[in-house]
Design a protein around this motif. Structure first.
Motif, PDB file in Angstrom:
ATOM      1  N   GLY A 108       0.801  -1.225   0.000  1.00 24.54           N
ATOM      2  CA  GLY A 108       0.000   0.000   0.000  1.00 24.54           C
ATOM      3  C   GLY A 108       0.829   1.268   0.000  1.00 24.54           C
ATOM      4  O   GLY A 108       0.333   2.336   0.370  1.00 24.54           O
ATOM      5  N   LEU A 109       2.080   1.180  -0.435  1.00 23.24           N
ATOM      6  CA  LEU A 109       2.956   2.340  -0.530  1.00 23.24           C
ATOM      7  C   LEU A 109       3.081   2.797  -1.980  1.00 23.24           C
ATOM      8  O   LEU A 109       2.979   1.980  -2.902  1.00 23.24           O
ATOM      9  CB  LEU A 109       4.356   1.988  -0.008  1.00 23.24           C
ATOM     10  N   GLU A 110       3.291   4.099  -2.189  1.00 22.21           N
ATOM     11  CA  GLU A 110       3.710   4.561  -3.504  1.00 22.21           C
ATOM     12  C   GLU A 110       5.111   4.002  -3.760  1.00 22.21           C
ATOM     13  O   GLU A 110       5.991   4.136  -2.916  1.00 22.21           O
ATOM     14  CB  GLU A 110       3.789   6.089  -3.547  1.00 22.21           C
ATOM     15  N   VAL A 111       5.300   3.396  -4.905  1.00 22.94           N
ATOM     16  CA  VAL A 111       6.597   2.788  -5.203  1.00 22.94           C
ATOM     17  C   VAL A 111       7.327   3.631  -6.234  1.00 22.94           C
ATOM     18  O   VAL A 111       6.771   3.969  -7.285  1.00 22.94           O
ATOM     19  CB  VAL A 111       6.442   1.354  -5.770  1.00 22.94           C
ATOM     20  N   CYS A 112       8.572   3.971  -5.921  1.00 28.83           N
ATOM     21  CA  CYS A 112       9.417   4.734  -6.844  1.00 28.83           C
ATOM     22  C   CYS A 112      10.724   3.974  -7.042  1.00 28.83           C
ATOM     23  O   CYS A 112      11.203   3.306  -6.123  1.00 28.83           O
ATOM     24  CB  CYS A 112       9.685   6.122  -6.266  1.00 28.83           C
ATOM     25  N   CYS A 113      11.287   4.068  -8.229  1.00 26.05           N
ATOM     26  CA  CYS A 113      12.596   3.477  -8.507  1.00 26.05           C
ATOM     27  C   CYS A 113      13.490   4.492  -9.200  1.00 26.05           C
ATOM     28  O   CYS A 113      13.002   5.368  -9.928  1.00 26.05           O
ATOM     29  CB  CYS A 113      12.479   2.245  -9.423  1.00 26.05           C
ATOM     30  N   THR A 114      14.782   4.369  -8.976  1.00 21.11           N
ATOM     31  CA  THR A 114      15.776   5.091  -9.765  1.00 21.11           C
ATOM     32  C   THR A 114      16.877   4.096 -10.085  1.00 21.11           C
ATOM     33  O   THR A 114      17.614   3.656  -9.202  1.00 21.11           O
ATOM     34  CB  THR A 114      16.287   6.355  -9.038  1.00 21.11           C
ATOM     35  N   LEU A 115      16.937   3.715 -11.349  1.00 20.37           N
ATOM     36  CA  LEU A 115      17.782   2.597 -11.777  1.00 20.37           C
ATOM     37  C   LEU A 115      18.694   2.969 -12.938  1.00 20.37           C
ATOM     38  O   LEU A 115      19.343   2.095 -13.509  1.00 20.37           O
ATOM     39  CB  LEU A 115      16.909   1.403 -12.202  1.00 20.37           C
ATOM     40  N   GLY A 116      18.743   4.241 -13.293  1.00 22.00           N
ATOM     41  CA  GLY A 116      19.534   4.651 -14.448  1.00 22.00           C
ATOM     42  C   GLY A 116      18.680   4.732 -15.702  1.00 22.00           C
ATOM     43  O   GLY A 116      17.450   4.845 -15.647  1.00 22.00           O
ATOM     44  N   MET A 117      19.346   4.651 -16.836  1.00 18.54           N
ATOM     45  CA  MET A 117      18.633   4.772 -18.112  1.00 18.54           C
ATOM     46  C   MET A 117      17.698   3.587 -18.332  1.00 18.54           C
ATOM     47  O   MET A 117      17.973   2.467 -17.907  1.00 18.54           O
ATOM     48  CB  MET A 117      19.644   4.897 -19.256  1.00 18.54           C
ATOM     49  N   LEU A 118      16.605   3.863 -19.032  1.00 17.17           N
ATOM     50  CA  LEU A 118      15.507   2.916 -19.134  1.00 17.17           C
ATOM     51  C   LEU A 118      14.918   2.978 -20.537  1.00 17.17           C
ATOM     52  O   LEU A 118      14.706   4.060 -21.067  1.00 17.17           O
ATOM     53  CB  LEU A 118      14.446   3.325 -18.108  1.00 17.17           C
ATOM     54  N   THR A 119      14.643   1.822 -21.126  1.00 10.21           N
ATOM     55  CA  THR A 119      13.956   1.804 -22.415  1.00 10.21           C
ATOM     56  C   THR A 119      12.446   1.864 -22.177  1.00 10.21           C
ATOM     57  O   THR A 119      11.964   1.654 -21.051  1.00 10.21           O
ATOM     58  CB  THR A 119      14.273   0.527 -23.206  1.00 10.21           C
ATOM     59  N   GLU A 120      11.698   2.125 -23.239  1.00  9.27           N
ATOM     60  CA  GLU A 120      10.254   2.174 -23.102  1.00  9.27           C
ATOM     61  C   GLU A 120       9.692   0.818 -22.687  1.00  9.27           C
ATOM     62  O   GLU A 120       8.785   0.731 -21.861  1.00  9.27           O
ATOM     63  CB  GLU A 120       9.607   2.633 -24.414  1.00  9.27           C
ATOM     64  N   GLU A 121      10.248  -0.256 -23.239  1.00 13.43           N
ATOM     65  CA  GLU A 121       9.772  -1.602 -22.908  1.00 13.43           C
ATOM     66  C   GLU A 121      10.018  -1.925 -21.436  1.00 13.43           C
ATOM     67  O   GLU A 121       9.166  -2.531 -20.758  1.00 13.43           O
ATOM     68  CB  GLU A 121      10.466  -2.641 -23.795  1.00 13.43           C
ATOM     69  N   GLN A 122      11.177  -1.510 -20.913  1.00 15.81           N
ATOM     70  CA  GLN A 122      11.472  -1.739 -19.496  1.00 15.81           C
ATOM     71  C   GLN A 122      10.544  -0.909 -18.615  1.00 15.81           C
ATOM     72  O   GLN A 122      10.097  -1.384 -17.568  1.00 15.81           O
ATOM     73  CB  GLN A 122      12.937  -1.408 -19.215  1.00 15.81           C
ATOM     74  N   ALA A 123      10.261   0.305 -19.042  1.00 19.09           N
ATOM     75  CA  ALA A 123       9.331   1.154 -18.292  1.00 19.09           C
ATOM     76  C   ALA A 123       7.949   0.515 -18.235  1.00 19.09           C
ATOM     77  O   ALA A 123       7.278   0.558 -17.194  1.00 19.09           O
ATOM     78  CB  ALA A 123       9.264   2.541 -18.926  1.00 19.09           C
ATOM     79  N   VAL A 124       7.510  -0.087 -19.334  1.00 21.35           N
ATOM     80  CA  VAL A 124       6.209  -0.755 -19.358  1.00 21.35           C
ATOM     81  C   VAL A 124       6.186  -1.908 -18.352  1.00 21.35           C
ATOM     82  O   VAL A 124       5.201  -2.091 -17.613  1.00 21.35           O
ATOM     83  CB  VAL A 124       5.884  -1.258 -20.777  1.00 21.35           C
ATOM     84  N   ARG A 125       7.262  -2.680 -18.273  1.00 25.77           N
ATOM     85  CA  ARG A 125       7.335  -3.780 -17.301  1.00 25.77           C
ATOM     86  C   ARG A 125       7.202  -3.255 -15.873  1.00 25.77           C
ATOM     87  O   ARG A 125       6.494  -3.833 -15.050  1.00 25.77           O
ATOM     88  CB  ARG A 125       8.652  -4.542 -17.440  1.00 25.77           C
ATOM     89  N   LEU A 126       7.871  -2.165 -15.584  1.00 24.94           N
ATOM     90  CA  LEU A 126       7.789  -1.580 -14.242  1.00 24.94           C
ATOM     91  C   LEU A 126       6.377  -1.069 -13.949  1.00 24.94           C
ATOM     92  O   LEU A 126       5.850  -1.266 -12.845  1.00 24.94           O
ATOM     93  CB  LEU A 126       8.800  -0.436 -14.112  1.00 24.94           C
ATOM     94  N   GLN A 127       5.758  -0.443 -14.943  1.00 27.16           N
ATOM     95  CA  GLN A 127       4.395   0.058 -14.760  1.00 27.16           C
ATOM     96  C   GLN A 127       3.429  -1.097 -14.497  1.00 27.16           C
ATOM     97  O   GLN A 127       2.563  -1.010 -13.610  1.00 27.16           O
ATOM     98  CB  GLN A 127       3.974   0.853 -16.001  1.00 27.16           C
ATOM     99  N   GLU A 128       3.574  -2.164 -15.240  1.00 29.94           N
ATOM    100  CA  GLU A 128       2.692  -3.321 -15.068  1.00 29.94           C
ATOM    101  C   GLU A 128       2.885  -3.976 -13.705  1.00 29.94           C
ATOM    102  O   GLU A 128       1.968  -4.603 -13.162  1.00 29.94           O
ATOM    103  CB  GLU A 128       2.929  -4.331 -16.194  1.00 29.94           C
ATOM    104  N   ALA A 129       4.093  -3.820 -13.130  1.00 33.56           N
ATOM    105  CA  ALA A 129       4.364  -4.380 -11.803  1.00 33.56           C
ATOM    106  C   ALA A 129       3.799  -3.506 -10.685  1.00 33.56           C
ATOM    107  O   ALA A 129       3.756  -3.930  -9.527  1.00 33.56           O
ATOM    108  CB  ALA A 129       5.870  -4.552 -11.609  1.00 33.56           C
TER     109      ALA A 129
END
Length: 329
Positions: free
Chosen positions: A129-150
């Motif tokens: 139930g927390l807002e989740v944030c990540c900072t992992l460096g450069m990111l492709t659109e496909e990787q961003a979609v995976r994170l959003q879906e998670a």
């Protein structure tokens, strides 16, 4: 009756210069007024930032003690286990944090088992139930979609400084690389956390230029961290002077005025501020801080939870609960 002014994405450099250089008390009064139009001035979002993979980064960011090429006292730490991260997240929630940020000292995300583990971390923290944030460096659109879906709520990718001064601080990636990652995050439907650092040796014009870039994005970053340089021994900027608190107040106030709907985060540098100085930053429009039981912000010192709760109590402030994404047409 809703009296909020419309958000603007067409600021001129001259307009922001005039705001930034206005008399300090007038600037703070204006920023405080804007803050009250858009936010509850009694609430501060408590965020916890955890380094899930520390040190050994191939980048050459001049301010960063996690760059492998600099000789610092920071110990390299492999990617944490999922359960260890979730335990930190539970403690953060119990301590009043509504946002949990996970940082990995990577140049870029790679599609491997480590990224799979981060995806599971995001799912687990989101389930708490927390807002989740990540900072992992450069990111492709496909990787961003995976994170959003998670279930990722926000992605942090700071500009650090102006486009003009950028090459003086970092040579291993370009300013455009940073913009591209932010664009990929937007396309995936994740909120953006992007700000910068003052005290790198930049000019006032550089600070204004950085704010101009952020304020004229098609959609303002939902979060804008304003960091004071944390001087790490062994880095090229270790001898830079301490950032004057009034400079932080001026940056926060200007950011609040030109990006009124954004969370403006008083980030690195708080450890060297008194309660009075932090209070000025809140008056100028900051409405988020990073806190945690480890009393560190990634690898640099930071006030702890009990200290921060005492500060909020003294000022008559309270921790903000988890927010739904605010959408402004």
């Amino acid at each position: 009756m809703n009296t909020k002014p419309s958000l603007r994405n067409d600021w001129t450099k001259q307009e922001i210069e005039e705001i930034y250089h206005s008399p300090l008390l007038q600037l703070v009064y204006r920023a405080a007024t804007v803050h009250r139009e858009w936010h509850n001035p009694e609430e501060i979002q408590m965020s916890t930032l955890l380094s899930i993979k520390t040190g050994g980064c191939p980048e050459d960011c001049s301010y960063c003690g996690q760059a492998a090429r600099y000789h610092t006292n920071i110990k390299v730490q492999a990617l944490l286990s999922i359960e260890s991260v979730l335990e930190h997240a539970r403690k953060a929630k119990d301590s009043g944090s509504s946002r949990f940020c996970m940082a990995a000292a990577w140049r870029e995300v790679r599609n491997n088992r480590d990224f799979d583990r981060v995806i599971d971390m995001v799912k687990g923290v989101n389930d708490l139930g927390l807002e989740v944030c990540c900072t992992l460096g450069m990111l492709t659109e496909e990787q961003a979609v995976r994170l959003q879906e998670a279930g990722l709520y926000a992605y942090n990718h700071n500009l650090d400084t102006s486009e003009q001064y950028y090459e003086e601080i970092i040579s291993t990636r370009t300013f455009d690389n940073r913009i591209n990652t932010i664009n990929n995050v937007r396309k995936a439907g994740i909120t953006v956390c992007s700000g910068g650092i003052i005290g790198l040796g930049e000019t006032h014009a550089d600070r204004i230029s950085m704010l101009l870039t952020l304020a004229n994005m098609p959609k303002h970053p939902e979060s804008v961290p304003i960091n004071a340089l944390a001087r790490v021994a062994g880095t090229p900027l270790e001898e830079n002077p301490k950032v004057d608190t009034w400079e932080m107040v001026r940056m926060i106030a200007t950011a609040r005025i030109v990006m009124p709907s954004s969370m403006v985060r008083l980030s690195a540098g708080r450890i060297e501020m008194t309660e009075f100085e932090q209070a000025w930053c809140f008056m100028a429009g900051a409405n988020s801080i990073f806190t945690g039981e480890r009393e560190t912000l990634l690898v640099t010192p930071n006030p702890g939870v009990s200290e921060d709760m005492q500060l909020l109590n003294t000022l008559g402030l309270k921790p903000m609960g988890k927010r739904e994404e605010v959408r402004v047409d």
